[in-house]
Design a protein around this motif. Structure first.
Motif, PDB file in Angstrom:
ATOM      1  N   GLU A 107      76.825  -9.696  82.758  1.00 47.54           N
ATOM      2  CA  GLU A 107      75.389  -9.436  82.590  1.00 47.54           C
ATOM      3  C   GLU A 107      74.964  -9.596  81.125  1.00 47.54           C
ATOM      4  OE1 GLU A 107      74.177  -6.274  86.095  1.00 47.54           O
ATOM      5  OE2 GLU A 107      74.473  -5.494  84.079  1.00 47.54           O
ATOM      6  N   SER A 108      73.671  -9.720  80.945  1.00 45.63           N
ATOM      7  CA  SER A 108      73.105  -9.796  79.598  1.00 45.63           C
ATOM      8  C   SER A 108      72.149  -8.633  79.366  1.00 45.63           C
ATOM      9  CB  SER A 108      72.309 -11.089  79.438  1.00 45.63           C
ATOM     10  OG  SER A 108      73.157 -12.199  79.484  1.00 45.63           O
ATOM     11  N   LEU A 109      72.106  -8.213  78.115  1.00 48.80           N
ATOM     12  CA  LEU A 109      71.127  -7.195  77.723  1.00 48.80           C
ATOM     13  C   LEU A 109      69.977  -7.933  77.045  1.00 48.80           C
ATOM     14  CD1 LEU A 109      70.549  -4.067  77.371  1.00 48.80           C
ATOM     15  CD2 LEU A 109      71.413  -4.364  75.036  1.00 48.80           C
TER      16      LEU A 109
ATOM     17  N   PHE B  52      58.498 -11.501  82.762  1.00 45.88           N
ATOM     18  CA  PHE B  52      58.753 -11.152  81.352  1.00 45.88           C
ATOM     19  C   PHE B  52      59.301 -12.342  80.580  1.00 45.88           C
ATOM     20  CE2 PHE B  52      63.334 -11.278  80.791  1.00 45.88           C
ATOM     21  CZ  PHE B  52      63.757 -11.384  82.107  1.00 45.88           C
ATOM     22  N   VAL B  53      59.231 -12.203  79.274  1.00 46.67           N
ATOM     23  CA  VAL B  53      60.010 -13.069  78.379  1.00 46.67           C
ATOM     24  C   VAL B  53      60.689 -12.122  77.397  1.00 46.67           C
ATOM     25  CG1 VAL B  53      58.008 -13.505  76.853  1.00 46.67           C
ATOM     26  CG2 VAL B  53      59.960 -15.054  76.794  1.00 46.67           C
ATOM     27  N   GLY B  54      61.931 -12.437  77.057  1.00 47.73           N
ATOM     28  CA  GLY B  54      62.660 -11.537  76.163  1.00 47.73           C
ATOM     29  C   GLY B  54      63.700 -12.267  75.343  1.00 47.73           C
ATOM     30  N   MET B  55      64.418 -11.496  74.561  1.00 43.53           N
ATOM     31  CA  MET B  55      65.430 -12.041  73.654  1.00 43.53           C
ATOM     32  C   MET B  55      66.778 -11.446  74.054  1.00 43.53           C
ATOM     33  SD  MET B  55      64.730 -14.036  71.242  1.00 43.53           S
ATOM     34  CE  MET B  55      64.709 -14.372  69.519  1.00 43.53           C
ATOM     35  N   VAL B  56      67.782 -12.292  74.226  1.00 48.82           N
ATOM     36  CA  VAL B  56      69.097 -11.778  74.631  1.00 48.82           C
ATOM     37  C   VAL B  56      69.787 -11.139  73.428  1.00 48.82           C
ATOM     38  CG1 VAL B  56      71.354 -12.358  75.615  1.00 48.82           C
ATOM     39  CG2 VAL B  56      69.306 -13.543  76.413  1.00 48.82           C
ATOM     40  N   GLU B  57      70.162  -9.868  73.570  1.00 48.97           N
ATOM     41  CA  GLU B  57      70.863  -9.178  72.482  1.00 48.97           C
ATOM     42  C   GLU B  57      72.373  -9.164  72.696  1.00 48.97           C
ATOM     43  OE1 GLU B  57      69.319  -5.469  71.117  1.00 48.97           O
ATOM     44  OE2 GLU B  57      67.506  -6.446  70.358  1.00 48.97           O
ATOM     45  N   GLU B  58      72.766  -9.148  73.976  1.00 47.18           N
ATOM     46  CA  GLU B  58      74.192  -9.217  74.304  1.00 47.18           C
ATOM     47  C   GLU B  58      74.333 -10.066  75.542  1.00 47.18           C
ATOM     48  OE1 GLU B  58      76.652  -5.503  74.525  1.00 47.18           O
ATOM     49  OE2 GLU B  58      74.878  -4.672  73.537  1.00 47.18           O
ATOM     50  N   GLY B  59      75.350 -10.944  75.572  1.00 46.81           N
ATOM     51  CA  GLY B  59      75.563 -11.775  76.761  1.00 46.81           C
ATOM     52  C   GLY B  59      75.653 -13.241  76.414  1.00 46.81           C
ATOM     53  N   LYS B  60      75.753 -14.068  77.454  1.00 44.09           N
ATOM     54  CA  LYS B  60      76.041 -15.497  77.288  1.00 44.09           C
ATOM     55  C   LYS B  60      75.028 -16.225  76.402  1.00 44.09           C
ATOM     56  CE  LYS B  60      75.751 -18.680  80.529  1.00 44.09           C
ATOM     57  NZ  LYS B  60      75.752 -19.199  81.905  1.00 44.09           N
ATOM     58  N   LEU B  61      73.771 -15.910  76.564  1.00 47.43           N
ATOM     59  CA  LEU B  61      72.748 -16.625  75.786  1.00 47.43           C
ATOM     60  C   LEU B  61      72.268 -15.800  74.585  1.00 47.43           C
ATOM     61  CD1 LEU B  61      70.626 -18.128  78.732  1.00 47.43           C
ATOM     62  CD2 LEU B  61      72.209 -19.366  77.261  1.00 47.43           C
ATOM     63  N   LYS B  62      73.173 -15.055  73.981  1.00 42.55           N
ATOM     64  CA  LYS B  62      72.836 -14.182  72.847  1.00 42.55           C
ATOM     65  C   LYS B  62      71.988 -14.901  71.794  1.00 42.55           C
ATOM     66  CE  LYS B  62      74.901 -10.994  69.598  1.00 42.55           C
ATOM     67  NZ  LYS B  62      76.100 -10.297  69.152  1.00 42.55           N
TER      68      LYS B  62
ATOM     69  N   PHE C  99      58.989  -3.561  82.523  1.00 39.20           N
ATOM     70  CA  PHE C  99      58.066  -2.823  81.665  1.00 39.20           C
ATOM     71  C   PHE C  99      58.874  -1.776  80.907  1.00 39.20           C
ATOM     72  CE2 PHE C  99      54.381  -3.614  84.903  1.00 39.20           C
ATOM     73  CZ  PHE C  99      54.375  -4.947  84.538  1.00 39.20           C
ATOM     74  N   ALA C 100      59.823  -2.253  80.123  1.00 44.73           N
ATOM     75  CA  ALA C 100      60.745  -1.398  79.382  1.00 44.73           C
ATOM     76  C   ALA C 100      61.223  -2.169  78.165  1.00 44.73           C
ATOM     77  CB  ALA C 100      61.943  -1.039  80.260  1.00 44.73           C
ATOM     78  N   GLU C 101      61.721  -1.454  77.189  1.00 49.91           N
ATOM     79  CA  GLU C 101      62.198  -2.143  75.988  1.00 49.91           C
ATOM     80  C   GLU C 101      63.391  -3.058  76.275  1.00 49.91           C
ATOM     81  OE1 GLU C 101      62.191   0.162  72.118  1.00 49.91           O
ATOM     82  OE2 GLU C 101      61.688   1.728  73.572  1.00 49.91           O
ATOM     83  N   TYR C 102      64.251  -2.596  77.203  1.00 51.39           N
ATOM     84  CA  TYR C 102      65.438  -3.398  77.536  1.00 51.39           C
ATOM     85  C   TYR C 102      65.625  -3.500  79.035  1.00 51.39           C
ATOM     86  CZ  TYR C 102      66.884  -3.071  72.680  1.00 51.39           C
ATOM     87  OH  TYR C 102      66.918  -3.183  71.322  1.00 51.39           O
ATOM     88  N   ILE C 103      66.154  -4.644  79.461  1.00 56.77           N
ATOM     89  CA  ILE C 103      66.603  -4.784  80.845  1.00 56.77           C
ATOM     90  C   ILE C 103      67.973  -5.464  80.828  1.00 56.77           C
ATOM     91  CG2 ILE C 103      64.329  -4.956  81.940  1.00 56.77           C
ATOM     92  CD1 ILE C 103      64.823  -8.021  82.065  1.00 56.77           C
ATOM     93  N   THR C 104      68.671  -5.359  81.968  1.00 56.58           N
ATOM     94  CA  THR C 104      69.898  -6.138  82.126  1.00 56.58           C
ATOM     95  C   THR C 104      69.700  -7.059  83.312  1.00 56.58           C
ATOM     96  OG1 THR C 104      70.880  -4.526  83.637  1.00 56.58           O
ATOM     97  CG2 THR C 104      71.354  -4.244  81.294  1.00 56.58           C
ATOM     98  N   LEU C 105      70.305  -8.242  83.221  1.00 57.70           N
ATOM     99  CA  LEU C 105      70.291  -9.202  84.335  1.00 57.70           C
ATOM    100  C   LEU C 105      71.608  -9.963  84.316  1.00 57.70           C
ATOM    101  CD1 LEU C 105      66.796 -11.011  84.423  1.00 57.70           C
ATOM    102  CD2 LEU C 105      67.798  -9.636  86.243  1.00 57.70           C
ATOM    103  N   PRO C 106      72.079 -10.420  85.475  1.00 52.51           N
ATOM    104  CA  PRO C 106      73.282 -11.266  85.456  1.00 52.51           C
ATOM    105  C   PRO C 106      73.024 -12.526  84.624  1.00 52.51           C
ATOM    106  CG  PRO C 106      72.741 -10.575  87.694  1.00 52.51           C
ATOM    107  CD  PRO C 106      71.590 -10.171  86.828  1.00 52.51           C
ATOM    108  N   ASP C 107      74.047 -13.004  83.915  1.00 50.90           N
ATOM    109  CA  ASP C 107      73.902 -14.233  83.105  1.00 50.90           C
ATOM    110  C   ASP C 107      73.330 -15.373  83.953  1.00 50.90           C
ATOM    111  OD1 ASP C 107      75.006 -12.947  80.931  1.00 50.90           O
ATOM    112  OD2 ASP C 107      77.055 -13.609  81.402  1.00 50.90           O
ATOM    113  N   ALA C 108      73.757 -15.421  85.228  1.00 52.27           N
ATOM    114  CA  ALA C 108      73.324 -16.523  86.100  1.00 52.27           C
ATOM    115  C   ALA C 108      71.822 -16.494  86.371  1.00 52.27           C
ATOM    116  CB  ALA C 108      74.072 -16.449  87.431  1.00 52.27           C
ATOM    117  N   ASN C 109      71.178 -15.370  86.124  1.00 51.37           N
ATOM    118  CA  ASN C 109      69.744 -15.265  86.406  1.00 51.37           C
ATOM    119  C   ASN C 109      68.859 -15.694  85.243  1.00 51.37           C
ATOM    120  OD1 ASN C 109      70.907 -13.606  88.540  1.00 51.37           O
ATOM    121  ND2 ASN C 109      68.795 -12.988  88.940  1.00 51.37           N
ATOM    122  N   ILE C 110      69.462 -15.874  84.064  1.00 54.59           N
ATOM    123  CA  ILE C 110      68.582 -16.100  82.919  1.00 54.59           C
ATOM    124  C   ILE C 110      68.579 -17.547  82.435  1.00 54.59           C
ATOM    125  CG2 ILE C 110      68.585 -13.664  82.204  1.00 54.59           C
ATOM    126  CD1 ILE C 110      70.556 -14.352  80.065  1.00 54.59           C
TER     127      ILE C 110
END
Ligand SMILES: [Zn+2]
Ligand SMILES: [Zn+2]
Length: 312
Positions: A24-26, A56-66, A107-118
């Motif tokens: 997963e990615s954070l 949403f649009v976000g920035m990966v902090e941890e995970g494959k697309l960091k 609608f939160a500062e952080y979410i997690t999603l599987p790498d395959a979803n992003i």
């Protein structure tokens, strides 16, 4: 972290930052969109309890697309069933859905999603435009489900944000398309995009091969039934919290196909946005800071509003 939590009412809560599991990615959320589905959830749709939001649009902090700016597909499959193996995790019976079903949303500062979803967002797509990837993907799903030929006639019932996007996507097939709505301001926006449009009218009957119902209003379905030709297809996009009542005999006598249509693939949606084949930025009515979520939801429900975004 800050999050908008729904448990019979909406609340801005301070909840623990999510912890990523393997694969997963954070993601730090930058901007999120309030969708009709979010409003339906606040009326009881899906009996959801948790952090809402799925566009949403976000920035990966941890995970494959960091370090990359990303958007994410909202259905999280089990990964092992027949649907998941065919790449159709959005139909996995054991799925969770970001901010809609069994999974905290955006609608939160952080979410997690599987790498395959992003999916990484191409540079020429702005944050504001990227938030629309999900509705663009949902619009493209229609073209995966049915073949709209250039010589066919298609109507869209609903002049709201999703109706505007669906109309643009379907227009790319070269077919005749017309949007029916009841908001003059919204119809004028379609005019600027050279998309035929008209005020909803009860006495137009049996004129369209395909009718996409995305008005978000149960009455819109009645209109769709009027507009569709015998043997035509109604594509149902609205998710109503309330049950739908309609005259089923027309469906039988005219052999109408009613097709449910939900989420679609993100990669082609990003391609359409990057290639400037559809316009979405004009749909943003207002951006609110997340703390002003009460006003943001109020604003989103207003008649003339198209899209309301939350800056997280
Ligand atoms: Zn949505
Ligand atoms: Zn599965």
């Amino acid at each position: 972290m800050k999050a908008i939590f729904y448990d019979k009412k909406l609340e801005l809560r301070d909840i623990p930052k999510p912890i990523i599991k393997k694969g997963e990615s954070l993601i730090k959320v930058l901007l999120a969109g309030i969708c009709k589905t979010d409003i339906e959830i606040t009326k009881g749709y899906m009996n959801f309890k948790g952090v809402i939001g799925h566009e949403f649009v976000g920035m990966v902090e941890e995970g494959k697309l960091k370090g990359k700016k990303v958007v994410g597909e909202i259905n999280i499959g089990c990964g092992v069933c027949d649907f998941c193996e065919k790449g159709l995790s959005r139909h996995c019976v054991n799925r969770s859905v970001l901010g809609i079903y069994k999974r905290d949303g955006a609608f939160a500062e952080y979410i997690t999603l599987p790498d395959a979803n992003i999916y990484s967002v191409p540079n020429n797509i702005s944050d504001l435009e990227a938030v629309f990837t999900e509705p663009v993907a949902a619009s493209l799903e229609i073209l995966e489900q049915i073949k709209i030929t250039p010589d066919s006639r298609t109507a869209v019932v609903g002049d709201g944000r999703i109706g505007q996007i669906i109309a643009q996507v379907i227009k790319l097939t070269g077919c005749y398309i017309k949007v029916y709505g009841n908001n003059k301001k919204k119809l004028e926006l379609l005019e600027k995009l050279n998309i035929n449009n008209d005020i909803l009218c009860e006495n137009i009957k049996n004129k369209y091969d395909f009718v996409v119902e995305c008005s978000g209003n149960p009455k819109g379905f009645e209109t769709a039934l009027n507009l569709v030709k015998p043997r035509g297809k109604i594509i149902l996009k609205s998710t109503f919290a309330a049950p739908l009542k309609f005259a089923a005999s027309k469906v039988v006598v005219d052999e109408i196909t009613i097709l449910g249509s939900r989420c679609g693939r993100f990669q082609p949606a990003l391609r359409l946005l990057a290639n400037r084949l559809i316009k979405v930025d004009y749909l943003v009515s207002k951006v609110f800071p997340v703390e002003e979520y009460v006003n943001a939801f109020k604003y989103a429900k207003k008649k003339d509003t198209l899209k309301v975004l939350l800056k997280i």
